[in-house]
Design a protein around this motif. Structure first.
Motif, PDB file in Angstrom:
ATOM      1  N   LYS A 376      52.279  52.590  33.131  1.00 54.11           N
ATOM      2  CA  LYS A 376      51.136  52.246  33.963  1.00 54.11           C
ATOM      3  C   LYS A 376      51.575  51.470  35.198  1.00 54.11           C
ATOM      4  N   TYR A 377      52.512  50.584  35.030  1.00 55.60           N
ATOM      5  CA  TYR A 377      53.014  49.746  36.125  1.00 55.60           C
ATOM      6  C   TYR A 377      53.774  50.585  37.162  1.00 55.60           C
ATOM      7  N   LEU A 378      54.660  51.468  36.680  1.00 50.86           N
ATOM      8  CA  LEU A 378      55.484  52.245  37.591  1.00 50.86           C
ATOM      9  C   LEU A 378      54.748  53.438  38.181  1.00 50.86           C
ATOM     10  N   GLY A 379      53.912  54.083  37.373  1.00 54.54           N
ATOM     11  CA  GLY A 379      53.293  55.324  37.803  1.00 54.54           C
ATOM     12  C   GLY A 379      54.225  56.500  37.561  1.00 54.54           C
ATOM     13  N   HIS A 380      53.718  57.696  37.755  1.00 52.67           N
ATOM     14  CA  HIS A 380      54.510  58.909  37.573  1.00 52.67           C
ATOM     15  C   HIS A 380      55.607  58.966  38.631  1.00 52.67           C
ATOM     16  N   ILE A 381      56.704  59.660  38.330  1.00 49.25           N
ATOM     17  CA  ILE A 381      57.830  59.751  39.258  1.00 49.25           C
ATOM     18  C   ILE A 381      57.401  60.308  40.616  1.00 49.25           C
ATOM     19  N   ILE A 382      56.474  61.255  40.639  1.00 49.00           N
ATOM     20  CA  ILE A 382      55.997  61.824  41.905  1.00 49.00           C
ATOM     21  C   ILE A 382      55.283  60.749  42.727  1.00 49.00           C
ATOM     22  N   GLU A 383      54.515  59.882  42.060  1.00 50.15           N
ATOM     23  CA  GLU A 383      53.837  58.788  42.763  1.00 50.15           C
ATOM     24  C   GLU A 383      54.845  57.810  43.357  1.00 50.15           C
ATOM     25  N   ARG A 384      55.887  57.502  42.591  1.00 45.32           N
ATOM     26  CA  ARG A 384      56.900  56.569  43.083  1.00 45.32           C
ATOM     27  C   ARG A 384      57.650  57.156  44.276  1.00 45.32           C
ATOM     28  N   LEU A 385      57.984  58.436  44.190  1.00 47.78           N
ATOM     29  CA  LEU A 385      58.680  59.080  45.301  1.00 47.78           C
ATOM     30  C   LEU A 385      57.781  59.171  46.527  1.00 47.78           C
ATOM     31  N   ALA A 386      56.498  59.403  46.326  1.00 41.19           N
ATOM     32  CA  ALA A 386      55.571  59.463  47.464  1.00 41.19           C
ATOM     33  C   ALA A 386      55.537  58.137  48.196  1.00 41.19           C
ATOM     34  N   ARG A 387      55.552  57.035  47.450  1.00 38.10           N
ATOM     35  CA  ARG A 387      55.572  55.718  48.091  1.00 38.10           C
ATOM     36  C   ARG A 387      56.890  55.493  48.841  1.00 38.10           C
ATOM     37  N   LEU A 388      57.978  56.022  48.278  1.00 36.11           N
ATOM     38  CA  LEU A 388      59.285  55.842  48.905  1.00 36.11           C
ATOM     39  C   LEU A 388      59.401  56.658  50.184  1.00 36.11           C
ATOM     40  N   TYR A 389      58.891  57.875  50.172  1.00 41.31           N
ATOM     41  CA  TYR A 389      59.073  58.784  51.304  1.00 41.31           C
ATOM     42  C   TYR A 389      58.032  58.615  52.410  1.00 41.31           C
ATOM     43  N   THR A 390      56.912  57.992  52.101  1.00 44.45           N
ATOM     44  CA  THR A 390      55.860  57.892  53.106  1.00 44.45           C
ATOM     45  C   THR A 390      56.329  57.091  54.312  1.00 44.45           C
ATOM     46  N   ARG A 391      55.932  57.515  55.500  1.00 40.15           N
ATOM     47  CA  ARG A 391      56.356  56.889  56.751  1.00 40.15           C
ATOM     48  C   ARG A 391      55.410  55.776  57.205  1.00 40.15           C
ATOM     49  N   HIS A 392      54.174  55.775  56.707  1.00 38.96           N
ATOM     50  CA  HIS A 392      53.159  54.900  57.264  1.00 38.96           C
ATOM     51  C   HIS A 392      52.831  53.753  56.309  1.00 38.96           C
ATOM     52  N   TYR A 395      49.625  53.819  53.820  1.00 35.31           N
ATOM     53  CA  TYR A 395      49.633  54.725  52.666  1.00 35.31           C
ATOM     54  C   TYR A 395      48.489  55.736  52.666  1.00 35.31           C
ATOM     55  N   ASP A 396      47.942  56.045  53.849  1.00 27.20           N
ATOM     56  CA  ASP A 396      46.874  57.038  53.910  1.00 27.20           C
ATOM     57  C   ASP A 396      47.356  58.422  53.506  1.00 27.20           C
ATOM     58  N   ASP A 397      48.666  58.627  53.587  1.00 26.52           N
ATOM     59  CA  ASP A 397      49.214  59.954  53.348  1.00 26.52           C
ATOM     60  C   ASP A 397      49.754  60.140  51.933  1.00 26.52           C
ATOM     61  N   LEU A 398      49.490  59.208  51.023  1.00 26.13           N
ATOM     62  CA  LEU A 398      50.094  59.270  49.693  1.00 26.13           C
ATOM     63  C   LEU A 398      49.687  60.535  48.933  1.00 26.13           C
ATOM     64  N   ASP A 399      48.418  60.894  48.987  1.00 21.64           N
ATOM     65  CA  ASP A 399      47.978  62.085  48.256  1.00 21.64           C
ATOM     66  C   ASP A 399      48.648  63.333  48.814  1.00 21.64           C
ATOM     67  N   TRP A 400      48.739  63.412  50.141  1.00 19.85           N
ATOM     68  CA  TRP A 400      49.406  64.565  50.751  1.00 19.85           C
ATOM     69  C   TRP A 400      50.883  64.591  50.369  1.00 19.85           C
ATOM     70  N   MET A 401      51.525  63.413  50.409  1.00 21.94           N
ATOM     71  CA  MET A 401      52.949  63.334  50.107  1.00 21.94           C
ATOM     72  C   MET A 401      53.219  63.733  48.657  1.00 21.94           C
ATOM     73  N   LYS A 402      52.369  63.296  47.736  1.00 21.03           N
ATOM     74  CA  LYS A 402      52.525  63.685  46.324  1.00 21.03           C
ATOM     75  C   LYS A 402      52.431  65.198  46.169  1.00 21.03           C
ATOM     76  N   SER A 403      51.511  65.803  46.886  1.00 21.86           N
ATOM     77  CA  SER A 403      51.342  67.250  46.812  1.00 21.86           C
ATOM     78  C   SER A 403      52.566  67.979  47.374  1.00 21.86           C
ATOM     79  N   ALA A 404      53.104  67.483  48.485  1.00 24.25           N
ATOM     80  CA  ALA A 404      54.272  68.114  49.110  1.00 24.25           C
ATOM     81  C   ALA A 404      55.495  68.037  48.199  1.00 24.25           C
ATOM     82  N   ILE A 405      55.690  66.888  47.553  1.00 24.10           N
ATOM     83  CA  ILE A 405      56.818  66.726  46.644  1.00 24.10           C
ATOM     84  C   ILE A 405      56.624  67.580  45.393  1.00 24.10           C
ATOM     85  N   ASN A 406      55.406  67.598  44.895  1.00 23.22           N
ATOM     86  CA  ASN A 406      55.097  68.366  43.682  1.00 23.22           C
ATOM     87  C   ASN A 406      55.339  69.864  43.883  1.00 23.22           C
ATOM     88  N   ASP A 407      55.128  70.349  45.105  1.00 29.23           N
ATOM     89  CA  ASP A 407      55.354  71.766  45.395  1.00 29.23           C
ATOM     90  C   ASP A 407      56.825  72.156  45.234  1.00 29.23           C
TER      91      ASP A 407
END
Length: 535
Positions: A376-392, A395-407
Motif C-alpha cells: 500500500k505504501y509503495l504502490g504497484h511498480i507501474i505507479e512507482r515508475l510513473a512517478r520516477l519518469y514524470t517530468r512535471h 503530477y498531472d500526467d501520472l495516469d497518462w504515464m502509467k498507461s504509456a509504461i503499461n503498454d
C-alpha cells in the motif's frame, strides 16, 4: 548514408533540400505519377551511382548501411545474382528480389528503405530494429509521400501530442505534425496506392527467451565475441573514421577495440579531459577537442532547431551539434559512438534506483506480515515508475504515464528485463533522433556498435546477475572493460578516479536563455522555434 524524398501518385518536389544528408551526389526520377529524389553521402563504393537506385522491377529510396552486405552479396552470387557495384544499396535490391520481406531479418545494420514496384505501384517501407534511421510518410487521398526528414514535406501543421506534452519527445509512429507519421522501428509496411494496407513487426523483443543457464563468465566472453564481430562489420568504410569519446565505460570500451584516428569529446568543465587525454596520448592519435561558449551555443540554436524538427527535452542536443561539427572540420565522415549500452544493460541511474529499491523492499524484506502495508505504501511498480519518469512537479500526467509504461510492460518477465525494454523501446528513441539529426546536419554518418542486432538479442537473453550486481548496472560490460584494461596494461585505478567526477553532456539552462530554467522551458523553446521554421 543518404537522404531521400519520394512522392508516389503525383509529380511533386520536396519542400526543402536534404543535401546535408547526402552532399556527394544527387539524382532523381520524375514522371507524371512518380517523383523520387535521392541525396547520397558516399561511404561505400565512392564511384557515382545511378540515383535513385533501381533494377528491372523496383525503385529504391535508401538511407543507412547494411554492414553485412559482403556476406549477403556472396550468398546472392551463389544463388545466381550478378552485381555491377560494390555498394550495399545494390545488395538491398538483390536481397529483396531473392527473399522479399524476409531480407529484413537477414540485414545487420541501420536503414530506412522504401521499395516501389515499377509495374503495380505497390510500396514496401522498412526501418531498422532500433530505429536509428528516420522514415516519415504522409498519406493523401490520391498520393503518398515518404521522406528522411519532415522538412521535405510542404504545408506542415504543428500538432500537440501527449508524448511531447508529458514525456517531451515523440515515439512509435507519432510526430508533431498533422498527418505525418513515422514507420516504427523493427517494422515494414505495405502500401497500395496511397493507403496503408498492413504493418508487420519483423523483430520483437518479447520473442527473446531469457537464458538462465549461462554463467557470468560465459556471458562476458560472449559479449566480447559479439562486440568484436559488430565492430568488424562496422569498420567497413571507404572513407576516414573517428569516434566520439566521453571517457565513460561505454565509449572507452569501444575505443579499446577501435583505436580510431580521430577522437572528438565534449568538455565544459574539464571533467572528461584527463580521461580522454590518458586514453589517447599514448597512442599518438589526432584529437579533436570540442569546447564551446555560451555565445557559440546561442548563435547555433536556430540551426539546431531547424535540423532537430521535433522537440526533445534532453539538454545534450547542442553538444551533439558541436561534436559533429568537430568531425566535419577534420573531414571524418564516419563516427562511432556508444549509444545503446545503458539501455541494453541496465546502465541508467533511474534503473539502479528501482532495482535497489526492489531488492530492499521485496527480495530482502525483513518485516514478515507487513507485506500489505508495504504494498500500500509503495504502490504497484507501474505507479512507482510513473512517478520516477514524470517530468512535471504537479503530477498531472501520472495516469497518462502509467498507461504509456503499461503498454510496453511484459508481465511475464522480471523487473530488470522490463526496465531494459522500457529504455530500449521508449527512452532510446529521442536519443537516436538527436544523434541522427545533429550528425547528418554536418554530413556525418554515426555508427553504434552496441545496437547490433545480435547484441540486442543477447542483452535481452541475459539473466539479472549479468546486468545488475545489487548496487550498480552494466555489470557484464564493466567486467569486459576491466578484463580488456588489464590485458593492455591500462591504468584502471586512475580511470575509476576520473569517472567519479565525470559529468554528463547537459548544458546549463542559463546558457540557452535567461527565460529557460527547467526542461519544460527548454522543450517549449524548441517547440516555438520549430513551429517558426517548419510551418
Amino acid at each position: 548514408m543518404c537522404g531521400f524524398y519520394g512522392c508516389i501518385g503525383k509529380n511533386k518536389k520536396p519542400a526543402h533540400s536534404l543535401e546535408h544528408r547526402g552532399p556527394n551526389q544527387y539524382g532523381n526520377h520524375v514522371d507524371e505519377k512518380l517523383s523520387l529524389h535521392q541525396w547520397r553521402l558516399s561511404i561505400l563504393d565512392l564511384h557515382r551511382q545511378e540515383l535513385p537506385w533501381n533494377d528491372e522491377a523496383y525503385w529504391l529510396l535508401y538511407n543507412g548501411e547494411i554492414y553485412n552486405y559482403v556476406e549477403l552479396k556472396e550468398e546472392l552470387i551463389k544463388l545466381g545474382h550478378n552485381f555491377k557495384t560494390t555498394c550495399d544499396a545494390e545488395v538491398v535490391l538483390k536481397a529483396f528480389k531473392q527473399w522479399y520481406t524476409e531480407c529484413f531479418n537477414k540485414f545487420i545494420g541501420m536503414w530506412a528503405i522504401v521499395l516501389i514496384n515499377k509495374f503495380t505501384g505497390e510500396v514496401i517501407a522498412s526501418r531498422d530494429i532500433a530505429g536509428k534511421k528516420p522514415l516519415f510518410y504522409r498519406e493523401h487521398k490520391d498520393y503518398l509521400e515518404f521522406a528522411s526528414e519532415i522538412k521535405a514535406f510542404d504545408n506542415l501543421e504543428y500538432e500537440e501530442t501527449d508524448f511531447v506534452k508529458y514525456w517531451e519527445f515523440c515515439v512509435n509512429d507519432e510526430t508533431c505534425f498533422k498527418n505525418v507519421k513515422q514507420v516504427e522501428p523493427a517494422t515494414y509496411m505495405y502500401f497500395v496506392y496511397s493507403n496503408v494496407i498492413q504493418s508487420f513487426k519483423y523483430f520483437d523483443i518479447d520473442d527473446i527467451n531469457i537464458n538462465d543457464k549461462i554463467t557470468f563468465n560465459e556471458a562476458v566472453e560472449q559479449l566480447d565475441y559479439l562486440l568484436c564481430d559488430s565492430i568488424k562489420l562496422r569498420l567497413r568504410s571507404d572513407v576516414p573514421t573517428g569516434q566520439f569519446l566521453s571517457g565513460g565505460w561505454d565509449s572507452s570500451l569501444l575505443y579499446f577495440y577501435l583505436k580510431p584516428n580521430d577522437v572528438a569529446y565534449y568538455d565544459l568543465d574539464d571533467s572528461s579531459y584527463e580521461i580522454v587525454k590518458d586514453m589517447t596520448d599514448k597512442k599518438s592519435l589526432l584529437m579533436s577537442t570540442r569546447y564551446f561558449t555560451k555565445q557559440e551555443l546561442q548563435d547555433d540554436l536556430a540551426k539546431i532547431c531547424y535540423h532537430l524538427e521535433m522537440p526533445v527535452g534532453h539538454l545534450s542536443v547542442p553538444v551533439w551539434w558541436k561534436l559533429a561539427n568537430a568531425m566535419k572540420i577534420h573531414k571524418t565522415p564516419v563516427v562511432y559512438s556508444g549509444e545503446g549500452a545503458d539501455e541494453l544493460f541496465n546502465g541508467y541511474t533511474r534503473n539502479e534506483i528501482v532495482l535497489f529499491e526492489n531488492d530492499m523492499w521485496y527480495k530482502d524484506f525483513k518485516f514478515k506480515g507487513y507485506e500489505p502495508v508495504r504494498d500500500k505504501y509503495l504502490g504497484h511498480i507501474i505507479e512507482r515508475l510513473a512517478r520516477l519518469y514524470t517530468r512535471h512537479s504537479n503530477y498531472d500526467d501520472l495516469d497518462w504515464m502509467k498507461s504509456a509504461i503499461n503498454d510496453v510492460w511484459n508481465y511475464d518477465r522480471p523487473l530488470y528485463w522490463n526496465l531494459k525494454k522500457l529504455e530500449f523501446s521508449i527512452g532510446l528513441q529521442p536519443l537516436l533522433q538527436i544523434s541522427d539529426r545533429m550528425t547528418m546536419a554536418h554530413s556525418i554518418e554515426l555508427r553504434c556498435p552496441y545496437l547490433d542486432k545480435n547484441i540486442i538479442k543477447f542483452a535481452f537473453s541475459l539473466p539479472s546477475e549479468c546486468t545488475w550486481d545489487g548496487k550498480k548496472g552494466k555489470t557484464i560490460l564493466k567486467q569486459l572493460f576491466t578484463n580488456t584494461a588489464n590485458r593492455i596494461k591500462f591504468n584502471m585505478e586512475q580511470f575509476l578516479e576520473y569517472n567519479k567526477k565525470k559529468t554528463g553532456m547537459a548544458i546549463p539552462y542559463e546558457w540557452y536563455s535567461k527565460n529557460i530554467v527547467d526542461r519544460q522551458n527548454w522543450n517549449n523553446f524548441l517547440i516555438q522555434n520549430i513551429k517558426e521554421q517548419l510551418t
